[in-house]
Design a protein around this motif. Structure first.
Motif, mmCIF file in Angstrom:
data_model
loop_
_atom_site.group_PDB
_atom_site.id
_atom_site.type_symbol
_atom_site.label_atom_id
_atom_site.label_comp_id
_atom_site.label_asym_id
_atom_site.label_seq_id
_atom_site.Cartn_x
_atom_site.Cartn_y
_atom_site.Cartn_z
ATOM 1 N N ILE A 41 -4.708 -25.551 -11.224
ATOM 2 C CA ILE A 41 -3.970 -24.434 -11.696
ATOM 3 C C ILE A 41 -4.343 -23.153 -10.746
ATOM 4 O O ILE A 41 -3.606 -22.362 -10.137
ATOM 5 N N GLU A 42 -5.647 -23.241 -10.393
ATOM 6 C CA GLU A 42 -6.236 -22.217 -9.234
ATOM 7 C C GLU A 42 -5.215 -22.279 -8.031
ATOM 8 O O GLU A 42 -4.844 -21.512 -7.416
ATOM 9 N N ASN A 43 -5.021 -23.464 -7.676
ATOM 10 C CA ASN A 43 -4.573 -23.903 -6.283
ATOM 11 C C ASN A 43 -3.102 -23.483 -6.469
ATOM 12 O O ASN A 43 -2.472 -22.983 -5.305
ATOM 13 N N SER A 44 -2.341 -23.686 -7.581
ATOM 14 C CA SER A 44 -0.971 -23.444 -7.559
ATOM 15 C C SER A 44 -0.847 -21.866 -7.714
ATOM 16 O O SER A 44 0.284 -21.380 -6.965
ATOM 17 N N VAL A 45 -1.731 -21.136 -8.303
ATOM 18 C CA VAL A 45 -1.407 -19.759 -8.438
ATOM 19 C C VAL A 45 -1.609 -19.093 -6.874
ATOM 20 O O VAL A 45 -0.883 -18.473 -6.679
ATOM 21 N N VAL A 46 -2.794 -19.663 -6.041
ATOM 22 C CA VAL A 46 -2.898 -19.300 -4.867
ATOM 23 C C VAL A 46 -1.538 -19.496 -4.208
ATOM 24 O O VAL A 46 -1.236 -18.671 -3.224
ATOM 25 N N PHE A 47 -1.006 -20.772 -4.142
ATOM 26 C CA PHE A 47 -0.200 -21.161 -3.311
ATOM 27 C C PHE A 47 1.306 -20.413 -3.660
ATOM 28 O O PHE A 47 1.946 -19.892 -2.735
ATOM 29 N N LEU A 48 1.675 -20.261 -4.875
ATOM 30 C CA LEU A 48 2.764 -19.267 -5.255
ATOM 31 C C LEU A 48 2.623 -17.772 -4.846
ATOM 32 O O LEU A 48 3.591 -17.311 -4.672
ATOM 33 N N GLY A 49 1.292 -17.290 -4.947
ATOM 34 C CA GLY A 49 1.194 -15.848 -4.541
ATOM 35 C C GLY A 49 1.456 -15.703 -3.083
ATOM 36 O O GLY A 49 1.925 -14.990 -2.430
ATOM 37 N N PHE A 50 0.923 -16.863 -2.479
ATOM 38 C CA PHE A 50 1.176 -16.733 -0.925
ATOM 39 C C PHE A 50 2.533 -16.769 -0.468
ATOM 40 O O PHE A 50 3.014 -16.222 0.303
ATOM 41 N N CYS A 51 3.262 -17.807 -1.321
ATOM 42 C CA CYS A 51 4.576 -17.986 -1.089
ATOM 43 C C CYS A 51 5.480 -16.815 -1.266
ATOM 44 O O CYS A 51 6.295 -16.378 -0.592
ATOM 45 N N SER A 52 5.169 -16.071 -2.495
ATOM 46 C CA SER A 52 5.875 -14.814 -2.762
ATOM 47 C C SER A 52 5.759 -13.665 -1.917
ATOM 48 O O SER A 52 6.710 -13.157 -1.623
ATOM 49 N N LEU A 53 4.559 -13.651 -1.288
ATOM 50 C CA LEU A 53 4.120 -12.590 -0.665
ATOM 51 C C LEU A 53 4.972 -12.943 0.872
ATOM 52 O O LEU A 53 5.508 -11.949 1.504
ATOM 53 N N SER A 54 4.831 -14.154 1.242
ATOM 54 C CA SER A 54 5.357 -14.569 2.351
ATOM 55 C C SER A 54 6.700 -14.263 2.645
ATOM 56 O O SER A 54 7.528 -13.655 3.461
#
Length: 130
Positions: free
Chosen positions: A49-62
């Motif tokens: 869950i933590e990895n998914s949240v960080v990855f999705l946040g990074f993708c959204s910001l990117s």
């Protein structure tokens, strides 16, 4: 009357417990009876869950920072790149801080659990000798 009521001899009760706390080697997280996390599956689920949240946040910001608009200047591109790098550094710092905090909490909980078990054992030993 039962045999317990007729007996005048003190009785000794002995309870043996096997308290097991383990460490997941890849992350260094503790799990088992002496800490909050009871199984390795809970650790893996939290990590996913933590990895998914960080990855999705990074993708959204990117995606938000790299969307193309008409007449984007070089300074605006530099600003977006800087924002993306800052966000990445913040996300990685958050993960490291969370990992360190969680590890300290688990160690503290395991020590507290062990201390409580020792206190209970010492109380039982004292009551048996008196």
């Amino acid at each position: 009357t039962t045999w317990k009521e007729e007996s005048k001899v003190p009785r000794i009760s002995l309870i043996l417990r096997d308290v097991q706390t383990f460490m997941e080697l890849r992350s260094g997280r503790l799990f088992g009876q002496g800490v909050k996390t009871k199984s390795i599956d809970e650790i893996r689920r939290e990590s996913l869950i933590e990895n998914s949240v960080v990855f999705l946040g990074f993708c959204s910001l990117s995606a938000a920072l790299s969307c193309k608009r008409s007449a984007v200047s070089a300074s605006r591109t530099d600003f977006r790149t800087g924002m993306l790098m800052t966000a990445t550094a913040a996300a990685l710092s958050f993960r490291l801080l969370r990992k360190s905090t969680r590890k300290n909490e688990e160690k503290r909980a395991a020590r507290h659990f062990r201390k409580c078990q020792q206190t209970v054992q010492n109380t039982k030993n004292a009551s048996m000798t008196s």
